[in-house]
Design a protein around this motif. Structure first.
Motif, mmCIF file in Angstrom:
data_model
loop_
_atom_site.group_PDB
_atom_site.id
_atom_site.type_symbol
_atom_site.label_atom_id
_atom_site.label_comp_id
_atom_site.label_asym_id
_atom_site.label_seq_id
_atom_site.Cartn_x
_atom_site.Cartn_y
_atom_site.Cartn_z
ATOM 1 N N THR A 177 0.751 -1.231 -0.077
ATOM 2 C CA THR A 177 0.075 0.030 0.000
ATOM 3 C C THR A 177 1.038 1.069 0.040
ATOM 4 O OG1 THR A 177 -1.871 1.275 1.269
ATOM 5 C CG2 THR A 177 -0.182 0.224 2.498
ATOM 6 N N HIS A 178 0.326 2.264 -0.178
ATOM 7 C CA HIS A 178 0.898 3.573 -0.082
ATOM 8 C C HIS A 178 -0.023 4.584 0.021
ATOM 9 C CE1 HIS A 178 0.620 4.319 -4.397
ATOM 10 N NE2 HIS A 178 0.578 5.661 -4.009
ATOM 11 N N VAL A 179 0.097 5.821 0.650
ATOM 12 C CA VAL A 179 -0.780 6.897 1.061
ATOM 13 C C VAL A 179 -0.438 8.134 0.511
ATOM 14 C CG1 VAL A 179 -1.856 8.184 2.853
ATOM 15 C CG2 VAL A 179 -1.389 5.515 3.225
ATOM 16 N N LEU A 180 -1.313 8.850 -0.320
ATOM 17 C CA LEU A 180 -0.856 10.025 -0.973
ATOM 18 C C LEU A 180 -2.004 11.039 -0.214
ATOM 19 C CD1 LEU A 180 -0.852 9.070 -4.561
ATOM 20 C CD2 LEU A 180 1.163 9.583 -2.921
ATOM 21 N N ASP A 181 -1.482 12.154 0.374
ATOM 22 C CA ASP A 181 -2.153 13.223 1.069
ATOM 23 C C ASP A 181 -2.584 14.222 -0.092
ATOM 24 O OD1 ASP A 181 -2.699 15.561 2.507
ATOM 25 O OD2 ASP A 181 -1.140 15.274 3.696
ATOM 26 N N ALA A 182 -3.822 14.120 -0.509
ATOM 27 C CA ALA A 182 -4.285 15.130 -1.531
ATOM 28 C C ALA A 182 -4.518 16.333 -1.135
ATOM 29 C CB ALA A 182 -5.470 14.539 -2.050
ATOM 30 N N GLY A 200 2.018 10.499 2.511
ATOM 31 C CA GLY A 200 1.392 10.527 3.571
ATOM 32 C C GLY A 200 2.400 9.758 4.558
ATOM 33 N N SER A 201 3.447 10.396 5.119
ATOM 34 C CA SER A 201 4.353 9.624 5.900
ATOM 35 C C SER A 201 3.917 9.688 7.447
ATOM 36 C CB SER A 201 5.603 10.337 5.546
ATOM 37 O OG SER A 201 5.534 12.016 6.174
ATOM 38 N N ALA A 202 4.526 8.721 7.795
ATOM 39 C CA ALA A 202 4.428 8.290 9.244
ATOM 40 C C ALA A 202 2.853 8.185 9.623
ATOM 41 C CB ALA A 202 5.133 9.335 10.277
ATOM 42 N N LEU A 203 2.201 7.329 8.681
ATOM 43 C CA LEU A 203 0.649 7.304 9.035
ATOM 44 C C LEU A 203 0.725 5.791 9.294
ATOM 45 C CD1 LEU A 203 -2.260 8.471 6.828
ATOM 46 C CD2 LEU A 203 -2.055 6.223 7.388
ATOM 47 N N LYS A 204 0.177 5.548 10.401
ATOM 48 C CA LYS A 204 -0.134 4.064 10.798
ATOM 49 C C LYS A 204 -1.179 3.467 9.910
ATOM 50 C CE LYS A 204 -1.501 1.308 14.859
ATOM 51 N NZ LYS A 204 -2.128 1.363 16.342
ATOM 52 N N VAL A 205 -0.833 1.932 9.611
ATOM 53 C CA VAL A 205 -1.667 1.260 8.793
ATOM 54 C C VAL A 205 -1.693 -0.035 9.370
ATOM 55 C CG1 VAL A 205 -1.751 0.045 6.951
ATOM 56 C CG2 VAL A 205 -0.891 2.144 6.617
ATOM 57 N N ASP A 206 -2.932 -0.666 9.768
ATOM 58 C CA ASP A 206 -2.755 -1.870 10.423
ATOM 59 C C ASP A 206 -3.705 -2.661 9.386
ATOM 60 O OD1 ASP A 206 -2.378 -0.761 13.054
ATOM 61 O OD2 ASP A 206 -4.399 -0.202 13.332
ATOM 62 N N LEU A 207 -3.402 -3.987 9.416
ATOM 63 C CA LEU A 207 -3.911 -5.018 8.396
ATOM 64 C C LEU A 207 -4.435 -6.251 9.252
ATOM 65 C CD1 LEU A 207 -4.490 -6.217 5.673
ATOM 66 C CD2 LEU A 207 -2.369 -7.481 5.700
ATOM 67 N N TYR A 208 -5.681 -6.565 9.245
ATOM 68 C CA TYR A 208 -6.583 -7.594 9.726
ATOM 69 C C TYR A 208 -6.903 -8.616 8.783
ATOM 70 C CZ TYR A 208 -6.708 -4.405 14.032
ATOM 71 O OH TYR A 208 -6.352 -3.576 14.747
#
Length: 117
Positions: free
Chosen positions: A6-11, A17-25
């Motif tokens: 995954t990756h996160v872009l801050d629109a 989107g750096s230092a953003l916590k991602v959890d996978l369940y």
């Protein structure tokens, strides 16, 4: 071997989107089983796949992106409760597929996702 990334872009700010916590369940009936937790790096990506190797099996998974905490750390004033606090995405994975990439484009009031490459 397959993998989930995954990756996160801050629109809102036009940046990763750096230092953003991602959890996978993994979704098992009505239960959520924690599989991985990571913080995105300076490029908005996790340093390693969230899922790979022997743990990469077919099923339904839930990604949780902690966007409220991310925007608060950036100094964005959010209403309480925040309109978007944790973005939850449920995705189905077929282990016969080699790679699933799930990007998240986010702002304090909206998000978008798709199956990337």
């Amino acid at each position: 071997m397959g993998r989930l990334t995954t990756h996160v872009l801050d629109a809102a700010h036009g940046c990763p989107g750096s230092a953003l916590k991602v959890d996978l369940y993994r979704v098992e009936g009505t239960e959520l089983v924690l599989v991985a937790q990571q913080l995105t790096n300076a490029d908005g990506r996790c340093d390693a796949p969230l899922l790979e190797g022997d743990s990469y099996v077919s099923g339904v998974y839930q990604l949780q992106f902690h966007v409220g905490d991310y925007y608060r750390r950036r100094g964005v004033t959010l209403p309480e409760p925040a309109f978007l606090d944790v973005v939850v995405l449920r995705v189905g994975i077929d282990a016969d597929q080699a790679h699933y990439h799930v990007p998240l484009l986010v702002s304090p009031y909206s998000y978008s996702t798709y199956r990337g490459s």
